[in-house]
Motif scaffolding. Structure first.
Motif, PDB file in Angstrom:
ATOM      1  N   THR B 111     -16.477   9.403   6.554  1.00 20.29           N
ATOM      2  CA  THR B 111     -15.114   9.803   6.931  1.00 20.29           C
ATOM      3  C   THR B 111     -14.119   8.768   6.408  1.00 20.29           C
ATOM      4  OG1 THR B 111     -15.905  10.943   8.888  1.00 20.29           O
ATOM      5  CG2 THR B 111     -13.592  10.306   8.914  1.00 20.29           C
ATOM      6  N   GLY B 112     -14.486   7.502   6.547  1.00 19.04           N
ATOM      7  CA  GLY B 112     -13.633   6.418   6.045  1.00 19.04           C
ATOM      8  C   GLY B 112     -13.445   6.517   4.533  1.00 19.04           C
ATOM      9  N   PHE B 113     -14.517   6.839   3.824  1.00 23.58           N
ATOM     10  CA  PHE B 113     -14.432   6.953   2.355  1.00 23.58           C
ATOM     11  C   PHE B 113     -13.533   8.131   1.962  1.00 23.58           C
ATOM     12  CE2 PHE B 113     -18.929   4.940   1.836  1.00 23.58           C
ATOM     13  CZ  PHE B 113     -18.388   3.697   2.105  1.00 23.58           C
ATOM     14  N   ILE B 114     -13.679   9.255   2.672  1.00 20.88           N
ATOM     15  CA  ILE B 114     -12.859  10.445   2.374  1.00 20.88           C
ATOM     16  C   ILE B 114     -11.376  10.074   2.546  1.00 20.88           C
ATOM     17  CG2 ILE B 114     -12.241  12.769   3.206  1.00 20.88           C
ATOM     18  CD1 ILE B 114     -15.320  12.963   4.033  1.00 20.88           C
ATOM     19  N   GLU B 115     -11.117   9.360   3.640  1.00 23.50           N
ATOM     20  CA  GLU B 115      -9.741   8.953   3.923  1.00 23.50           C
ATOM     21  C   GLU B 115      -9.205   8.046   2.808  1.00 23.50           C
ATOM     22  OE1 GLU B 115      -9.306   7.844   7.989  1.00 23.50           O
ATOM     23  OE2 GLU B 115      -7.494   6.750   7.454  1.00 23.50           O
ATOM     24  N   THR B 116     -10.044   7.110   2.375  1.00 22.83           N
ATOM     25  CA  THR B 116      -9.626   6.191   1.311  1.00 22.83           C
ATOM     26  C   THR B 116      -9.300   6.957   0.027  1.00 22.83           C
ATOM     27  OG1 THR B 116     -11.090   4.562   2.276  1.00 22.83           O
ATOM     28  CG2 THR B 116     -10.299   4.086   0.075  1.00 22.83           C
ATOM     29  N   ARG B 117     -10.162   7.931  -0.335  1.00 27.07           N
ATOM     30  CA  ARG B 117      -9.923   8.705  -1.566  1.00 27.07           C
ATOM     31  C   ARG B 117      -8.599   9.479  -1.452  1.00 27.07           C
ATOM     32  NH1 ARG B 117     -14.276   6.338  -2.301  1.00 27.07           N
ATOM     33  NH2 ARG B 117     -12.664   4.784  -2.630  1.00 27.07           N
ATOM     34  N   LEU B 118      -8.347  10.054  -0.256  1.00 28.52           N
ATOM     35  CA  LEU B 118      -7.107  10.822  -0.088  1.00 28.52           C
ATOM     36  C   LEU B 118      -5.885   9.901  -0.174  1.00 28.52           C
ATOM     37  CD1 LEU B 118      -8.334  13.282   2.686  1.00 28.52           C
ATOM     38  CD2 LEU B 118      -7.569  13.923   0.404  1.00 28.52           C
ATOM     39  N   GLN B 119      -6.032   8.700   0.389  1.00 27.72           N
ATOM     40  CA  GLN B 119      -4.921   7.727   0.304  1.00 27.72           C
ATOM     41  C   GLN B 119      -4.659   7.356  -1.151  1.00 27.72           C
ATOM     42  OE1 GLN B 119      -6.474   4.685   2.847  1.00 27.72           O
ATOM     43  NE2 GLN B 119      -5.403   5.436   4.659  1.00 27.72           N
ATOM     44  N   GLU B 120      -5.730   7.261  -1.926  1.00 29.73           N
ATOM     45  CA  GLU B 120      -5.566   6.918  -3.348  1.00 29.73           C
ATOM     46  C   GLU B 120      -4.802   8.023  -4.086  1.00 29.73           C
ATOM     47  OE1 GLU B 120      -9.721   4.326  -3.498  1.00 29.73           O
ATOM     48  OE2 GLU B 120      -9.644   6.306  -4.410  1.00 29.73           O
ATOM     49  N   ILE B 121      -5.163   9.293  -3.775  1.00 25.57           N
ATOM     50  CA  ILE B 121      -4.449  10.417  -4.407  1.00 25.57           C
ATOM     51  C   ILE B 121      -2.957  10.348  -4.038  1.00 25.57           C
ATOM     52  CG2 ILE B 121      -4.157  12.943  -4.330  1.00 25.57           C
ATOM     53  CD1 ILE B 121      -7.192  13.200  -4.118  1.00 25.57           C
ATOM     54  N   GLU B 122      -2.694  10.118  -2.752  1.00 22.31           N
ATOM     55  CA  GLU B 122      -1.301  10.085  -2.286  1.00 22.31           C
ATOM     56  C   GLU B 122      -0.511   8.958  -2.967  1.00 22.31           C
ATOM     57  OE1 GLU B 122      -2.778  11.695   2.061  1.00 22.31           O
ATOM     58  OE2 GLU B 122      -2.070   9.637   1.878  1.00 22.31           O
ATOM     59  N   LYS B 123      -1.139   7.805  -3.036  1.00 20.71           N
ATOM     60  CA  LYS B 123      -0.478   6.645  -3.641  1.00 20.71           C
ATOM     61  C   LYS B 123      -0.134   6.916  -5.104  1.00 20.71           C
ATOM     62  CE  LYS B 123      -1.244   1.738  -2.799  1.00 20.71           C
ATOM     63  NZ  LYS B 123      -2.283   0.775  -2.415  1.00 20.71           N
ATOM     64  N   LEU B 124      -1.117   7.458  -5.835  1.00 20.70           N
ATOM     65  CA  LEU B 124      -0.892   7.760  -7.251  1.00 20.70           C
ATOM     66  C   LEU B 124       0.184   8.825  -7.414  1.00 20.70           C
ATOM     67  CD1 LEU B 124      -4.580   7.829  -8.586  1.00 20.70           C
ATOM     68  CD2 LEU B 124      -2.819   6.196  -9.233  1.00 20.70           C
ATOM     69  N   ALA B 125       0.159   9.844  -6.549  1.00 23.22           N
ATOM     70  CA  ALA B 125       1.142  10.939  -6.654  1.00 23.22           C
ATOM     71  C   ALA B 125       2.552  10.424  -6.417  1.00 23.22           C
ATOM     72  CB  ALA B 125       0.793  12.034  -5.659  1.00 23.22           C
ATOM     73  N   VAL B 126       2.711   9.562  -5.408  1.00 25.60           N
ATOM     74  CA  VAL B 126       4.042   9.025  -5.097  1.00 25.60           C
ATOM     75  C   VAL B 126       4.559   8.168  -6.256  1.00 25.60           C
ATOM     76  CG1 VAL B 126       5.226   7.380  -3.573  1.00 25.60           C
ATOM     77  CG2 VAL B 126       3.839   9.194  -2.596  1.00 25.60           C
ATOM     78  N   ARG B 127       3.627   7.473  -6.920  1.00 26.72           N
ATOM     79  CA  ARG B 127       4.035   6.642  -8.070  1.00 26.72           C
ATOM     80  C   ARG B 127       4.232   7.467  -9.344  1.00 26.72           C
ATOM     81  NH1 ARG B 127      -0.066   1.544  -8.336  1.00 26.72           N
ATOM     82  NH2 ARG B 127       0.356   0.618  -6.308  1.00 26.72           N
ATOM     83  N   ILE B 186       4.273  15.429   0.316  1.00 27.32           N
ATOM     84  CA  ILE B 186       4.400  14.932  -1.065  1.00 27.32           C
ATOM     85  C   ILE B 186       4.573  16.103  -2.038  1.00 27.32           C
ATOM     86  CG2 ILE B 186       3.237  13.658  -2.931  1.00 27.32           C
ATOM     87  CD1 ILE B 186       1.805  12.017  -0.795  1.00 27.32           C
ATOM     88  N   SER B 187       3.872  17.210  -1.778  1.00 26.83           N
ATOM     89  CA  SER B 187       3.909  18.332  -2.730  1.00 26.83           C
ATOM     90  C   SER B 187       5.291  18.976  -2.825  1.00 26.83           C
ATOM     91  CB  SER B 187       2.851  19.382  -2.385  1.00 26.83           C
ATOM     92  OG  SER B 187       3.189  20.017  -1.199  1.00 26.83           O
ATOM     93  N   SER B 188       6.138  18.776  -1.790  1.00 25.91           N
ATOM     94  CA  SER B 188       7.483  19.346  -1.869  1.00 25.91           C
ATOM     95  C   SER B 188       8.311  18.672  -2.973  1.00 25.91           C
ATOM     96  CB  SER B 188       8.197  19.249  -0.511  1.00 25.91           C
ATOM     97  OG  SER B 188       8.322  17.906  -0.159  1.00 25.91           O
ATOM     98  N   VAL B 189       7.993  17.413  -3.262  1.00 29.88           N
ATOM     99  CA  VAL B 189       8.706  16.738  -4.356  1.00 29.88           C
ATOM    100  C   VAL B 189       7.814  16.537  -5.586  1.00 29.88           C
ATOM    101  CG1 VAL B 189      10.472  15.524  -3.012  1.00 29.88           C
ATOM    102  CG2 VAL B 189       8.191  14.517  -3.256  1.00 29.88           C
ATOM    103  N   ASN B 190       6.516  16.626  -5.369  1.00 27.93           N
ATOM    104  CA  ASN B 190       5.581  16.391  -6.460  1.00 27.93           C
ATOM    105  C   ASN B 190       4.508  17.492  -6.455  1.00 27.93           C
ATOM    106  OD1 ASN B 190       3.870  15.348  -8.332  1.00 27.93           O
ATOM    107  ND2 ASN B 190       3.936  13.245  -7.533  1.00 27.93           N
ATOM    108  N   PRO B 191       4.799  18.648  -7.077  1.00 32.80           N
ATOM    109  CA  PRO B 191       3.922  19.825  -6.962  1.00 32.80           C
ATOM    110  C   PRO B 191       2.512  19.615  -7.489  1.00 32.80           C
ATOM    111  CG  PRO B 191       5.969  20.354  -8.132  1.00 32.80           C
ATOM    112  CD  PRO B 191       5.939  18.885  -7.980  1.00 32.80           C
TER     113      PRO B 191
END
Lengths: 167, 384
Positions: B111-127, B186-191
């Motif tokens: 569960t921790g790993f899944i969360e980390t991967r999702l955080q990575e996607i979010e971080k990259l998307a915001v950047r 995030i998808s509202s500004v970054n589809p």
């Protein structure tokens, strides 16, 4: 079972006879049911490996406890130490038989808290003697000390408990 | 004294392996002794299934070197594309998996790993750095972690420990729900994150359906024992968590759905307390678990909002349509959200006021100096 060699039969008999006591000892030391179950399995596989490697085991009961004790020490190195209190308060299910749960009496809960506060060398002899029911001679073999040393530790541990309980 | 020790022996004697556990370990040993040869490495316990012992040893040696040099610590913040990212996923996470010896601990780790991967996607998307390849690789990793999670949960279920299954599944659901919320924002500004957001949504649906099934099983299972003492611990934890969330939710602007979720958590908490009073411990456990899951979801969402500095609902929405807009005339409107929860027989009331000075919003020149004042007050009112 019938087609097993006498050595294998003896080993499985030892498992049938001592696995619950080993499990109990592991559970009281690590306060985690799943981990205690893993430790039991690991204890017996390591014991069998020792036997097939051609090494001699004089007292299988003392031997399996010795292996379990070493595995627990390894476990302590890997993770933080846990307290007996967690058996009482941390929601550890100490399954009795089919799903029922052991509930300790109030006085035993208090006694366990006192044991928990004792130095490890006293704590382990108390658990081996009064939770696993091992005689001092076997405890000596498990810990690699003489029976006399075990008796001295037990006496000191009991005095300490008496003081803490103010009996 | 002697009586006490005899009593300890007598009471402790009742602690033993369940017959199903004892016979499954016995079967394992019977097959093990048939196969074990002298001077070979013992077969690992079925719970050590990720790597071979040799891989563990190699991982441990490399990990010691990495930890000693501080590389391992620095790698924790690496994201795909960074040079230390492979240290993070191969070494750091390899060590974490190695240390998780039980199926329950392994499920938690996944569960921790899944969360980390999702955080990575979010971080990259915001950047704005989420490439198609990176997204595909991360999605694949998430699927692998979910498969590993399911395998471990199945092992726990085979031991008829539905309580633990419920806890682990709720944790995963909580995490997936939180990241679904964050990805939607995030998808509202970054589809470009829309695809992963919809994948997480379908994972959430699957996990939720499974959790509901487990809840049902747990409510009726014969082996599901719940002890009052452990429920007390759970109750205190959940109350503490919800109590801390009230102030945090009130401090973020433009995310009203979080206040609603806190209210949902409070409702579950109150129901759990009611069941506890009625001595219906299983239902109380389920409701405490619900409250924990929902509050965990809010906490994780808040963490991501704060870390990624995500915008909420535009503040203009709170402005009165008829408000006069004259240069130099300051008109203010106030949006207030209040969360009120009863925790430990006290009422915690958290109020946040958001004041928007409309004169600055009307005047594009002075917009650069527009000010948004946020005041937060937390009061504890004794409920006698």
């Amino acid at each position: 079972m019938d087609n097993l060699t006498p050595r294998k039969k003896e080993f499985i008999k030892a498992y049938d006879e001592w696995s619950d006591a080993v499990f109990r000892y592991c559970l009281f030391k690590v306060s985690n049911r799943d981990l205690a179950l893993d430790l039991v399995q690991e204890t017996f596989t390591k014991t069998w490996q020792y036997i097939v490697d051609g090494k001699k085991v004089d007292n299988i009961k003392a031997f399996v406890f010795r292996v379990a004790n070493n595995l627990i020490i390894d476990e302590y190195r890997k993770s933080k130490s846990v307290s007996l209190d967690e058996i009482e308060e941390g929601g550890v299910e100490v399954g009795k038989t089919e799903g029922s749960t052991v509930t300790f009496s109030v006085e035993i809960k208090h006694l366990l808290r006192v044991i928990d506060k004792m130095p490890e060398k006293y704590r382990e002899v108390i658990l081996m003697r009064y939770v696993s029911g091992l005689p001092p001679k076997d405890i000596g073999k498990i810990l690699g000390v003489s029976e006399n040393v075990v008796s001295v530790r037990l006496n000191r541990a009991l005095k300490k408990i008496q003081e803490l309980l103010r009996l | 004294m002697k009586y006490l020790l005899k009593q300890l022996y007598k009471e402790a004697k009742d602690i033993r392996m369940r017959s199903s556990e004892k016979s499954s370990t016995r079967s394992f040993l019977l097959s093990y002794i048939e196969q074990a040869a002298p001077h070979t490495t013992p077969s690992p316990s079925p719970y050590f299934s990720y790597f071979s012992i040799r891989t563990y040893a190699a991982t441990a040696i490399v990990a010691v070197i990495m930890i000693g040099s501080g590389i391992s610590f620095a790698a924790e913040w690496a994201i795909p594309g960074d040079r230390l990212y492979s240290v993070k996923t191969n070494i750091n996470e390899g060590v974490k998996s190695f240390l998780a010896v039980t199926p329950s601990a392994s499920a938690e780790i996944q569960t921790g790993f899944i969360e980390t991967r999702l955080q990575e996607i979010e971080k990259l998307a915001v950047r704005g750095e989420l490439t198609e390849d990176a997204q595909a690789a991360l999605e694949q990793k998430i699927s692998a972690h979910i498969t590993e999670f399911k395998t471990n949960v199945q092992k726990i279920e085979n031991r008829s420990e539905s309580k633990t299954v419920l806890e682990r599944t709720s944790e995963l659901e909580s995490s997936l729900n939180a990241h679904m919320n964050v990805l939607s924002k995030i998808s509202s500004v970054n589809p470009e994150v829309g695809r992963v957001a919809s994948k997480v949504r379908s994972d959430v649906e699957e996990v939720t359906a499974y959790r509901e099934e487990v809840q049902e099983k747990f409510a009726t299972a014969h082996q599901s024992e719940v002890r009052g003492e452990s429920l007390e611990v759970k109750r205190r934890d959940v109350e503490k968590k919800i109590g801390a969330l009230g102030a945090r939710v009130a401090a973020v602007i433009g995310h009203p759905e979080l206040s609603e979720r806190v209210s949902d958590a409070v409702r579950s908490l109150e129901e759990a307390r009611k069941f506890m009073d009625e001595n219906n411990l299983r239902q109380a456990f389920i409701k405490f678990e619900d409250a924990k899951r929902i509050s965990g979801e809010v906490e994780l969402t808040l963490n991501s909002i704060e870390k990624l500095n995500l915008p909420g609902t535009p503040l203009e929405e709170t402005k009165s349509v008829d408000a006069p807009c004259e240069a130099g005339v300051a008109t203010s409107t106030t949006s207030t959200s209040t969360i009120s929860t009863t925790i430990n027989s006290t009422t915690t009331s958290t109020t946040t006021s958001t004041t928007v000075t409309t004169s600055t919003l009307c005047d594009p020149v002075s917009a650069a100096t527009s000010s948004v004042d946020t005041g937060s007050t937390t009061g504890i009112i004794k409920n006698n």
